[in-house]
Design a protein around this motif. Structure first.
Motif, PDB file in Angstrom:
ATOM      1  N   ALA A  88       4.467 -19.062  -9.500  1.00 38.09           N
ATOM      2  CA  ALA A  88       4.976 -18.330  -8.338  1.00 38.09           C
ATOM      3  C   ALA A  88       5.586 -16.994  -8.731  1.00 38.09           C
ATOM      4  O   ALA A  88       6.283 -16.873  -9.743  1.00 38.09           O
ATOM      5  CB  ALA A  88       6.005 -19.186  -7.597  1.00 38.09           C
ATOM      6  N   GLY A  89       5.320 -16.011  -7.884  1.00 38.17           N
ATOM      7  CA  GLY A  89       5.957 -14.719  -8.044  1.00 38.17           C
ATOM      8  C   GLY A  89       5.454 -13.890  -9.200  1.00 38.17           C
ATOM      9  O   GLY A  89       6.146 -12.972  -9.653  1.00 38.17           O
ATOM     10  N   THR A  90       4.252 -14.172  -9.691  1.00 38.38           N
ATOM     11  CA  THR A  90       3.662 -13.378 -10.771  1.00 38.38           C
ATOM     12  C   THR A  90       2.347 -12.785 -10.275  1.00 38.38           C
ATOM     13  O   THR A  90       1.961 -12.933  -9.128  1.00 38.38           O
ATOM     14  CB  THR A  90       3.415 -14.245 -12.021  1.00 38.38           C
ATOM     15  OG1 THR A  90       2.503 -15.306 -11.687  1.00 38.38           O
ATOM     16  CG2 THR A  90       4.730 -14.857 -12.517  1.00 38.38           C
ATOM     17  N   GLN A  91       1.648 -12.116 -11.182  1.00 34.29           N
ATOM     18  CA  GLN A  91       0.385 -11.480 -10.810  1.00 34.29           C
ATOM     19  C   GLN A  91      -0.725 -12.504 -10.644  1.00 34.29           C
ATOM     20  O   GLN A  91      -0.793 -13.497 -11.376  1.00 34.29           O
ATOM     21  CB  GLN A  91      -0.008 -10.458 -11.879  1.00 34.29           C
ATOM     22  CG  GLN A  91      -1.334  -9.755 -11.605  1.00 34.29           C
ATOM     23  CD  GLN A  91      -1.623  -8.669 -12.609  1.00 34.29           C
ATOM     24  OE1 GLN A  91      -0.951  -7.640 -12.623  1.00 34.29           O
ATOM     25  NE2 GLN A  91      -2.635  -8.883 -13.447  1.00 34.29           N
ATOM     26  N   SER A  92      -1.608 -12.277  -9.675  1.00 31.06           N
ATOM     27  CA  SER A  92      -2.792 -13.105  -9.465  1.00 31.06           C
ATOM     28  C   SER A  92      -4.008 -12.217  -9.281  1.00 31.06           C
ATOM     29  O   SER A  92      -3.906 -11.069  -8.827  1.00 31.06           O
ATOM     30  CB  SER A  92      -2.634 -13.995  -8.227  1.00 31.06           C
ATOM     31  OG  SER A  92      -1.733 -15.047  -8.463  1.00 31.06           O
TER      32      SER A  92
END
Length: 235
Positions: A88-92
């Motif tokens: 969660a809350g990181t780059q994708s």
């Protein structure tokens, strides 16, 4: 066709839409078009840092093209997509392969691939936010007191399902979908009493030796600009 994705939220949710800009006279299919048609298929298998992806569908219309009657869209349509991140809350990286049928006088298969990188530090424009928020807001709502469905039953002959509907107004369009392999005809009104109308949806096709008893059906109903959708277990 265009993919628009907002940056991930702190809890790892990415909201996106697939815009399909149909020219006048062209049509495309709903998620369950009936006994004819190609439902839109979105494959996110190549995506990075994506745990799950769910494509949602706005309420369709029933289309008679002279060869078959099916559920779909005769106007530009946006399919909302909810993606949940693995971290969660990181780059994708959203990598999606799209396959769908687009029809004018005949239907042709269309395939496209999109690759979009989103990160928490990205800033979506007001226009992008408007597109995505509008698409999600236009999805069918949950049933409520003024617009709801009750009492789904499998008829004694096993060839149709019946249900009661309380809806605003008399102009109602209903779509019934079941488990894989089940196809339903357009529901027809049978009787009205105490504010409810009983509808019956004939079963056009079903897997061999299968029964709906104990399974679930999804019923989507439209009345004017309102639409609701609910999943109900069949006794």
């Amino acid at each position: 066709m265009r993919l628009t994705a907002l940056p991930p939220s702190e809890d790892g949710v990415i909201l996106a839409i697939l815009d399909v800009d149909l020219l006048p006279g062209w049509k495309t299919y709903w998620r369950d078009p009936g006994d004819a048609g190609i439902p839109p298929q979105l494959d996110f298998a190549k995506s990075a840092n994506i745990e799950t992806a769910e494509t949602k569908f706005p309420a369709p219309e029933r289309i008679d093209d002279g060869y078959a009657v099916w559920a779909g869209y005769t106007y530009p349509v946006a399919f909302p997509i909810r993606l949940d991140q693995r971290e969660a809350g990181t780059q994708s990286v959203i990598d999606v392969n799209v396959f769908m049928g687009i029809c004018e006088k005949i239907c042709i298969p269309v395939q496209a691939e999109f690759n979009v990188t989103v990160a928490p530090q990205d800033a979506a424009t007001d226009y992008e936010k408007h597109l995505v928020e509008t698409a999600f807001r236009q999805l069918p709502a949950q049933p409520h007191d003024g617009f709801r469905i009750d009492g789904v039953t499998l008829d004694d002959n096993g060839k149709s399902v019946s249900f009661n509907m309380h809806a605003p107004g008399d102009e109602i369009e209903i779509f019934v979908t079941g488990p894989q392999g089940w196809v339903f005809d357009a529901p027809q009104a049978q009787a009205s009493k105490d504010g409810y109308t009983t509808f019956q949806a004939p079963i056009l096709d079903a897997p061999q030796d299968a029964t709906l008893s104990g399974a679930s059906v999804v019923i989507l109903a439209k009345a004017g600009r309102q639409s609701i959708e609910t999943e109900i277990s069949v006794p």
